[in-house]
Design a protein around this motif. Sequence first.
Motif, short mmCIF file in Angstrom:
data_model
loop_
_atom_site.label_atom_id
_atom_site.label_comp_id
_atom_site.label_asym_id
_atom_site.label_seq_id
_atom_site.Cartn_x
_atom_site.Cartn_y
_atom_site.Cartn_z
N ILE A 10 0.38 2.32 -9.22
CA ILE A 10 0.32 3.37 -8.19
C ILE A 10 1.09 3.02 -6.90
N PRO A 11 0.84 1.84 -6.28
CA PRO A 11 1.57 1.57 -5.03
C PRO A 11 3.09 1.61 -5.18
N PRO A 12 3.69 1.04 -6.26
CA PRO A 12 5.14 1.18 -6.39
C PRO A 12 5.59 2.64 -6.50
N LEU A 13 4.78 3.45 -7.18
CA LEU A 13 5.14 4.87 -7.30
C LEU A 13 5.15 5.54 -5.93
N LEU A 14 4.21 5.15 -5.06
CA LEU A 14 4.16 5.73 -3.72
C LEU A 14 5.41 5.39 -2.92
N SER A 15 5.85 4.11 -3.02
CA SER A 15 7.06 3.71 -2.30
C SER A 15 8.27 4.49 -2.82
N PHE A 16 8.39 4.54 -4.13
CA PHE A 16 9.51 5.23 -4.76
C PHE A 16 9.53 6.70 -4.32
N ALA A 17 8.35 7.33 -4.36
CA ALA A 17 8.26 8.75 -3.99
C ALA A 17 8.66 8.97 -2.54
N THR A 18 8.33 8.00 -1.66
CA THR A 18 8.71 8.14 -0.25
C THR A 18 10.23 8.28 -0.11
N GLY A 19 10.96 7.39 -0.79
CA GLY A 19 12.43 7.46 -0.74
C GLY A 19 12.95 8.75 -1.34
N LYS A 62 -0.37 -0.26 5.02
CA LYS A 62 -1.64 -0.98 4.90
C LYS A 62 -1.43 -2.39 4.35
N HIS A 63 -0.31 -2.58 3.63
CA HIS A 63 0.00 -3.92 3.10
C HIS A 63 0.99 -4.60 4.02
N HIS A 64 0.68 -5.83 4.43
CA HIS A 64 1.56 -6.49 5.39
C HIS A 64 2.34 -7.66 4.80
N GLU A 65 1.86 -8.22 3.68
CA GLU A 65 2.48 -9.45 3.18
C GLU A 65 3.95 -9.22 2.84
N LEU A 66 4.74 -10.30 3.00
CA LEU A 66 6.18 -10.22 2.77
C LEU A 66 6.50 -9.69 1.37
N LYS A 67 5.71 -10.16 0.37
CA LYS A 67 5.96 -9.77 -1.01
C LYS A 67 5.88 -8.25 -1.16
N TYR A 68 4.80 -7.67 -0.62
CA TYR A 68 4.61 -6.22 -0.72
C TYR A 68 5.70 -5.48 0.04
N CYS A 72 -6.35 11.06 0.27
CA CYS A 72 -7.08 9.87 0.62
C CYS A 72 -7.27 9.11 -0.69
N ARG A 73 -6.49 8.04 -0.86
CA ARG A 73 -6.51 7.36 -2.15
C ARG A 73 -7.53 6.23 -2.17
N ASP A 74 -8.25 6.13 -1.07
CA ASP A 74 -9.23 5.07 -0.96
C ASP A 74 -10.52 5.52 -1.63
N ASN A 75 -10.95 4.76 -2.63
CA ASN A 75 -12.14 5.19 -3.37
C ASN A 75 -13.41 5.15 -2.52
N LEU A 100 2.28 9.22 2.95
CA LEU A 100 2.61 8.04 2.15
C LEU A 100 2.90 6.81 3.02
N THR A 101 3.66 6.98 4.11
CA THR A 101 4.05 5.82 4.92
C THR A 101 2.84 5.05 5.49
N PRO A 102 1.84 5.73 6.09
CA PRO A 102 0.68 4.97 6.58
C PRO A 102 0.00 4.19 5.45
#
Lengths: 135, 252
Positions: free
Chosen positions: B35-44, B220-226, B92-95, B214-216
């Motif tokens: 899901i998170p990769p799909l959100l990034s892709f969709a933003t672009g 929510k993820h701050h680590e360099l990898k994400y 709101c994707r937060d369960n 999508l951007t907010p």
Amino acid sequence: MVDGIVITASFLISFPLGVAISLSVIAHEIPQEVGDLAILIDKDYTKKKAFIYNTLSGASTIPGAIISFFILEAIYVLIPYVLAISAASFIYIALSDLTPELHKKVGFKYSFRQIVLIFAGIATMVLIFMLKAGL
Amino acid sequence: MLIWVILFSILGSIGAIAAAAIVMTLKEELQQKIIPPLLSFATGVLLTAALLGLIPEAIESSGGEPHSIMPAVLIAIFFFFILEKIITWRNCRDNVCEVHSQAAGPIVLLGDALHNLTDGIVIASAFLTEFHLGIIVGITILSHEIPQETGDFAILLHSGYSKKKALFYNALSSSTTIPSAIIAYFILSPFEPLVPFLLAISAASFIYIALSDLTPELHKHHELKYTLRQMLLIIAGITLMWILISIGMHEH
């Protein structure tokens, strides 16, 4: 500093556009700077120190504006791109920074007030642009 | 052309539901990888489709008049803000979101039905403008609907729906895309001057979703990898759309 470049570019296009852009920069900078001050004071800066540092960092707008005035006047073709980038930054700030903040407040009273104030912001800008068209 | 309108309406509604349902059958950890990769892709994808596809096309087809198209974009963004105020439960994707309650189910379904109704109009007006714009909009809607519908599933299950019931109601509310696309196709054909404004409104909705929803979520993820992964996927979304849009421009 970026704000300064934006202000210069818009004034080089036309005076009313310059006024409109400056107003948008001010409108967004006031809550922003209040937030920055709060963060600095929270990080154990004294009020005086926080104020001085914040003013210093905020003042980078002025050299930004003056230097870019001379650069942009020389390289006129750059101005439309500077404006496009400014538009992107305004849209990004409004939608991805401010809007989620506004959505944190639920309840009819807050929502109503927010909608009225956003409308006031739109109306102010539209009036200035109409002034530009009239000139 | 109508056949393409119907094809992309089905893909963007029932197709997205099917993809979301498949994602939902996967293990929790695997879902969190998809899901998170799909959100990034969709933003672009959303931003590029709006800014390089829809808005320029709307301005060109209205006779090169940005001062009539851009106010439509602005007003539509304001309208979407109000709409989101009304339906704060959406996206709101937060369960464990505090706002979610037993009432969340019907609100999500109603919001989904409304949203997909407009998707249908967007698809129809894009295909009426130009074939390649229709394809671009179709892909954009699909890319954003898959993570969206997955989120909706999660909310429905969380608010006490059985898996079967969630699938049924979600498919039902999503399918509004299909009739609305077909009806819009026939209604809009004689009112072509309206189409640029519909494109402008679609652009506004794409920009609003990408930046304020999508951007907010991505921040929510701050680590360099994400962050790196998000940037790569946003670039992938931009590149794909940019290529598709430039191919279309050569056909002009």
